[in-house]
Design a protein around this motif. Structure first.
Motif: not given
Length: 484
Positions: A386-391
């Motif tokens: 979930l790194l991309l949606p987190t950023v």
């Protein structure tokens, strides 16, 4: 009509963002034998649907507690049972006893995601909208700004609709309780808070604030008989609500004892994984769990937690106000997160959601805190893909909050915020681009946790100071509640 349209568009935006996050990964996807929180929620549907109530919390050949045994209060179990009935209607294989473990499929994923969305639409989102639009005396534009920022807070969206949990139910019920208090409905508030507590036991983080505010209302009521009568009515309401929720288990004391043993798993230790609290951060220097016995750890964590939250609770008892109540909610939950026993990284949401109620009063501090709270869960979110949606969500939240809520006169504070953001971005980049030394494989998760913990200690001091200042300020626009 225009205001209703704005509110509807804010809700629609919140739903769209949640569903976009839901298209990403989730906890334990394709990772046998235990999978993750997604499987835990599915498994509870399987257990509650196929076993009699008396077996839900007990280990047996049909209910292996080592495989995601039910460890939340009865309201969670009832919710799982309801979802299980619906799941069986769609496809019996999703909840077949013993045969459905680790079930993964696109249709089932859509169903599970939809249950979280429905819980948000029915419980969490309405509570947020009403708290923001009815719970303050600001201009309509500022209320809508607070509402949008709260609905788009990345932390709870990423955990519930990404990682996969139902925190929106317990936190939404807590918001309903807060809304009832803000509008002078203590009995309704007691019912809503008891429901949140019987859904997730971590709502105890909020209990000191609710208890002190309601007790202060009884103490400061005039005449005294009115306060005593209110206290009696509150006690009856709490007991009756808890009795209804635990009704199927009241006939057997062993059932109640087993539920308590499951929802308060002392044997798990002081903390789990890399959590951004004091005990985990201190373990980098010396291993507390190896130095103190478990009983001593329990005592130290209890005393530390009480010491941390006592000043705010005392102020709320002495001089109750709506602003003081909201500050005490944040201080109490943050104290529990930092110092209590058996803390999970996701528990920071218990401090973050009440903090949203303070966005109008302290926009910069709360925005900063909400960003750090999301950052503190970064190692967990990275493992879930979930790194991309987190950023993306964090950047959008910062832009929205910065432009809509932060007054221009706080340029010095903004500089501190920028420095803090740079440190978080640096750690984020390092965790993504730099390989940790073989000797320290958890280097970046530890650094992220320790950095977040330092921030949380600063925020605890800031919110406590604001509570002291609010009590000391004469002519405060917040209503005193003692004479209501």
């Amino acid at each position: 009509m225009r205001r209703c349209t704005c509110a509807a568009l804010a809700v629609l935006l919140a739903i769209v963002v949640r569903w976009c996050v839901a298209l990403n990964g989730y906890s334990g996807a394709g990772k046998p034998p235990m999978f993750g929180d997604y499987e835990a929620q599915r498994h509870w549907q399987e257990i509650t649907l196929n076993l009699p109530i008396r077996e839900w919390y007990f280990n047996s050949t049909r209910n292996d507690l080592l495989y995601w045994g039910l460890d939340y209060p009865p309201l969670t179990a009832y919710h799982s049972l309801l979802c299980g009935y619906v799941a069986r209607w769609f496809d019996r294989r999703w909840v077949e006893l013993g045969e459905s473990r680790g079930h993964e499929g696109m249709e089932h994923k859509m169903f599970m995601r939809a249950t979280v969305m429905l819980a948000d639409v029915l419980v969490f989102i309405p509570a947020v909208v009403l708290c923001c639009l009815w719970g303050a005396r600001d201009s309509w534009r500022r209320k809508m700004s607070v509402c949008v920022c709260t609905l788009l807070y990345p932390g709870i969206i990423l955990i519930d609709h990404g990682h996969f949990q139902y925190n929106g139910v317990s936190l939404g019920l807590s918001l309903w309780a807060s809304l009832a208090l803000l509008h002078g409905r203590p009995l309704l508030a007691s019912v809503a808070f008891c429901l949140s507590l019987t859904y997730k036991q971590m709502q105890l983080y909020h209990a000191p604030a609710f208890f002190c505010f309601l007790l202060a209302r009884c103490i400061h009521s005039r005449p005294r008989t009115r306060g005593l009568l209110l206290l009696l009515r509150l006690a009856i309401t709490v007991i009756a609500t808890l009795a209804v929720c635990f009704a199927p288990f009241l006939s057997d004391p062993q059932q109640l004892l087993q539920i308590l043993a499951r929802i308060f798993p002392v044997s798990r230790g002081l903390y789990e994984d890399k959590v951004a609290n004091v005990w985990c951060s201190l373990s980098v220097v010396f291993k507390i769990r190896n130095i103190l016995s478990q009983e001593a750890q329990l005592l130290v964590s209890l005393l530390s937690t009480l010491l941390s939250l006592s000043p705010s609770c005392f102020l709320l008892l002495r001089s109750p106000s709506l602003l003081g109540f909201k500050l005490c909610l944040v201080i109490s939950s943050l104290s529990f997160f930092l110092f209590s026993f058996q803390v999970h990284e996701k528990s920071i949401l218990l401090a973050a959601i009440p903090a949203c109620l303070l966005l109008s009063e302290f926009p910069l501090a709360v925005t900063w805190f909400l960003v750090v709270s999301t950052f503190s869960m970064l190692p967990l979110l990275q493992r879930d893909g979930l790194l991309l949606p987190t950023v993306t969500m964090t950047l959008g939240f910062i832009v929205a909050s910065w432009g809509l809520l932060t007054p221009r006169r706080t340029r010095g504070s903004r500089a501190v915020l920028v420095a803090s953001l740079v440190s978080m971005v640096t750690l984020l980049a390092g965790s993504c681009l730099v390989s940790a030394p073989a000797r320290y494989p958890d280097l970046f998760p530890v650094l992220i946790s320790a950095t977040s913990c330092f921030h949380f200690l600063v925020f605890l001091a800031i919110f406590t100071a604001q509570h002291v200042r609010a009590v000391g300020t004469r002519g405060d626009t917040q209503k005193r509640v003692g004479t209501q």
